[in-house]
Design a protein around this motif. Structure first.
Motif, mmCIF file in Angstrom:
data_model
loop_
_atom_site.group_PDB
_atom_site.id
_atom_site.type_symbol
_atom_site.label_atom_id
_atom_site.label_comp_id
_atom_site.label_asym_id
_atom_site.label_seq_id
_atom_site.Cartn_x
_atom_site.Cartn_y
_atom_site.Cartn_z
ATOM 1 N N LEU A 102 1.486 22.932 -3.270
ATOM 2 C CA LEU A 102 1.074 21.653 -3.841
ATOM 3 C C LEU A 102 2.176 20.965 -4.648
ATOM 4 O O LEU A 102 2.172 19.739 -4.783
ATOM 5 C CB LEU A 102 -0.154 21.891 -4.737
ATOM 6 C CG LEU A 102 -0.841 20.671 -5.349
ATOM 7 C CD1 LEU A 102 -1.374 19.746 -4.262
ATOM 8 C CD2 LEU A 102 -1.968 21.118 -6.284
ATOM 9 N N GLU A 103 3.136 21.728 -5.176
ATOM 10 C CA GLU A 103 4.074 21.196 -6.157
ATOM 11 C C GLU A 103 4.842 19.967 -5.661
ATOM 12 O O GLU A 103 5.002 18.980 -6.396
ATOM 13 C CB GLU A 103 5.073 22.285 -6.579
ATOM 14 C CG GLU A 103 4.484 23.373 -7.473
ATOM 15 C CD GLU A 103 3.612 24.336 -6.697
ATOM 16 O OE1 GLU A 103 2.834 25.072 -7.316
ATOM 17 O OE2 GLU A 103 3.710 24.338 -5.430
ATOM 18 N N ALA A 143 4.752 16.186 -7.297
ATOM 19 C CA ALA A 143 5.977 15.536 -7.768
ATOM 20 C C ALA A 143 6.125 14.141 -7.154
ATOM 21 O O ALA A 143 6.554 13.199 -7.831
ATOM 22 C CB ALA A 143 7.187 16.397 -7.425
ATOM 23 N N ARG A 144 5.763 13.994 -5.885
ATOM 24 C CA ARG A 144 5.828 12.671 -5.259
ATOM 25 C C ARG A 144 4.918 11.686 -5.985
ATOM 26 O O ARG A 144 5.311 10.543 -6.280
ATOM 27 C CB ARG A 144 5.414 12.765 -3.800
ATOM 28 C CG ARG A 144 6.421 13.451 -2.905
ATOM 29 C CD ARG A 144 5.893 13.636 -1.500
ATOM 30 N NE ARG A 144 6.836 14.426 -0.709
ATOM 31 C CZ ARG A 144 6.567 14.907 0.500
ATOM 32 N NH1 ARG A 144 5.376 14.688 1.059
ATOM 33 N NH2 ARG A 144 7.482 15.607 1.152
ATOM 34 N N LEU A 145 3.704 12.113 -6.272
ATOM 35 C CA LEU A 145 2.745 11.237 -6.940
ATOM 36 C C LEU A 145 3.228 10.871 -8.339
ATOM 37 O O LEU A 145 3.103 9.713 -8.772
ATOM 38 C CB LEU A 145 1.378 11.906 -6.993
ATOM 39 C CG LEU A 145 0.720 12.168 -5.624
ATOM 40 C CD1 LEU A 145 -0.585 12.928 -5.806
ATOM 41 C CD2 LEU A 145 0.469 10.880 -4.874
ATOM 42 N N ASP A 159 10.776 12.784 3.693
ATOM 43 C CA ASP A 159 11.235 13.948 4.447
ATOM 44 C C ASP A 159 10.555 15.189 3.888
ATOM 45 O O ASP A 159 10.257 15.275 2.689
ATOM 46 C CB ASP A 159 12.750 14.105 4.332
ATOM 47 C CG ASP A 159 13.498 13.008 5.073
ATOM 48 O OD1 ASP A 159 12.965 12.525 6.087
ATOM 49 O OD2 ASP A 159 14.601 12.622 4.632
ATOM 50 N N GLY A 160 10.274 16.149 4.754
ATOM 51 C CA GLY A 160 9.616 17.366 4.320
ATOM 52 C C GLY A 160 10.368 18.053 3.182
ATOM 53 O O GLY A 160 11.578 18.235 3.260
ATOM 54 N N GLY A 161 9.651 18.403 2.111
ATOM 55 C CA GLY A 161 10.248 19.102 0.985
ATOM 56 C C GLY A 161 10.873 18.211 -0.064
ATOM 57 O O GLY A 161 11.321 18.703 -1.101
#
Length: 411
Positions: free
Chosen positions: A364-365, A369-371, A323-325
């Motif tokens: 980009l943050e 964080a996902r990666l 989900d976005g964000g």
């Protein structure tokens, strides 16, 4: 301590899950095909020799100018590569609306639909053509065709999948897209709404499926576009007919400030569509080219889905949707990552490139964080950090909430 390689690169937009295309200049078909009437819904036979389309508001239709639309056809001259003068497919037409909605795999079967203001259709008609003569049509019943006003559809050449556009009882907008498939008994299932990723409060119409049934093309007024209705595409995910990627606009080579619709593509080299950019609805042809991506110049030896499946001994799902964000992994994403770990943990020569798709206007943050969360999960699961690199790729901004991370495998 294991050294981990981070590659924070802003690459060009690249493939999400299927091939990307570029288009040449759209060319209006000549006057021996187009007319002063409205010409729409071009459908090409698989051998490329017969072009079927629908003509409306025409004095030469079987019922005259105001009683209905007729199916017309044009043949390709093999020597000149030009289309013959279009003729009325008389045996298919009467005072009702006749609309071609698909052609069989061998080119000798046509799927078409008849509608009228006084009777709802019971299904799709199938008719064979041999030596220029048409057989008697056969009804393929479709339960649950309940259009309030609008109805259109596309039947795949193998007669196994049907995409329907109609404003049914559960439609979100003026016209929604639905799916019907043939079950084990050879019967069509009740149409099911494709959901909010595809359908909007506007209209979604003129569906067409790619030859491999992975990509859906359609026209929409509800997704952000250039005109009254633009052609979009989306890809089905997880081998499901209910989960789709975010629709993407085909761009200005196909779309205009007017209505562009009834897009169909053949052999990944040529496409046809209809547009009223010159006042009335006309048929257009456009050349199709493979779009070069950053992967074409990437020197890593990336493995295909088939190669990975063979190595892992199972089908892996290397796509994660957020989900976005958000950046935290949900249970479904963790299940996918566990499956990847189980299939590839013992294959030390296989490395991972984890790619976060990031719209240009987003910070980009969140994507970093996902990666990092995916990296931490793999490390805890036993995948060595030196087998993993990261990258980000720019994606188009979208009103859809889902954003993708893809894992590519290489040696």
């Amino acid at each position: 301590m294991v050294r981990i390689l981070f590659v924070w690169a802003c690459l060009f937009p690249a493939l999400a899950i299927a091939q990307e295309w570029e288009f040449g200049v759209a060319e209006k078909l000549p006057d021996n095909v187009n007319s002063e009437c409205d010409d729409v819904m071009p459908i090409l036979s698989n051998d490329g020799k017969t072009l079927y389309f629908t003509r409306s508001f025409c004095d030469f239709n079987r019922g005259g100018k105001f009683t209905g639309s007729d199916i017309w056809m044009s043949m390709l001259d093999p020597s000149t590569k030009l289309w013959s003068k279009a003729v009325n497919a008389e045996n298919l037409n009467d005072r009702a609306n006749s609309i071609a909605v698909g052609v069989g795999e061998q080119g000798d079967v046509l799927y078409y639909m008849k509608t009228s203001s006084s009777k709802r259709p019971d299904g799709v008609l199938s008719i064979s053509r041999q030596g220029g003569a048409w057989s008697r049509s056969r009804l393929m019943p479709v339960p649950g065709l309940e259009p309030d006003e609008y109805l259109g559809m596309y039947v795949t050449p193998d007669q196994m999948v049907m995409i329907i556009s109609m404003n049914g009882p559960d439609s979100r907008g003026r016209e929604d897209l639905y799916i019907s498939v043939k079950n084990d008994r050879g019967e069509w299932t009740k149409p099911k709404n494709l959901g909010s990723t595809v359908n909007t409060t506007g209209f979604e119409m003129s569906p067409f499926l790619s030859a491999n049934k992975r990509r859906l093309y359609f026209t929409s007024s509800g997704h952000s576009g250039q005109g009254n209705g633009d052609v979009f595409y989306c890809d089905r995910l997880y081998d499901s007919w209910e989960i789709w990627s975010a629709p993407k606009n085909l761009g200005e080579q196909v779309n205009s400030k007017f209505l562009d619709a009834y897009f169909s593509i053949y052999g990944d080299t040529v496409a046809y569509f209809a547009s009223n950019r010159f006042k009335q609805m006309d048929l257009f042809k456009v050349q199709v080219f493979e779009k070069k991506s950053q992967y074409d110049i990437d020197r890593r030896n990336y493995l295909t889905d088939e190669e990975i499946q063979r190595i892992a001994g199972m089908t892996l799902q290397p796509l994660l949707y957020f989900d976005g964000g958000t950046s935290e992994l949900n249970d479904y994403q963790k299940q996918n990552l566990v499956r990847i770990k189980n299939g590839l943990a013992g294959h030390k020569d296989i490395k991972f490139n984890i790619i976060a798709m990031k719209p240009a206007d987003k910070p980009l943050e969140t994507y970093q964080a996902r990666l990092l969360n995916i990296l931490d999960f793999f490390k805890q699961a036993g995948i060595e950090g030196n087998r993993i690199i990261f990258s980000t790729e720019q994606s188009e901004s979208t009103i859809q909430s889902k954003e993708m991370v893809r894992i590519r495998f290489y040696r």
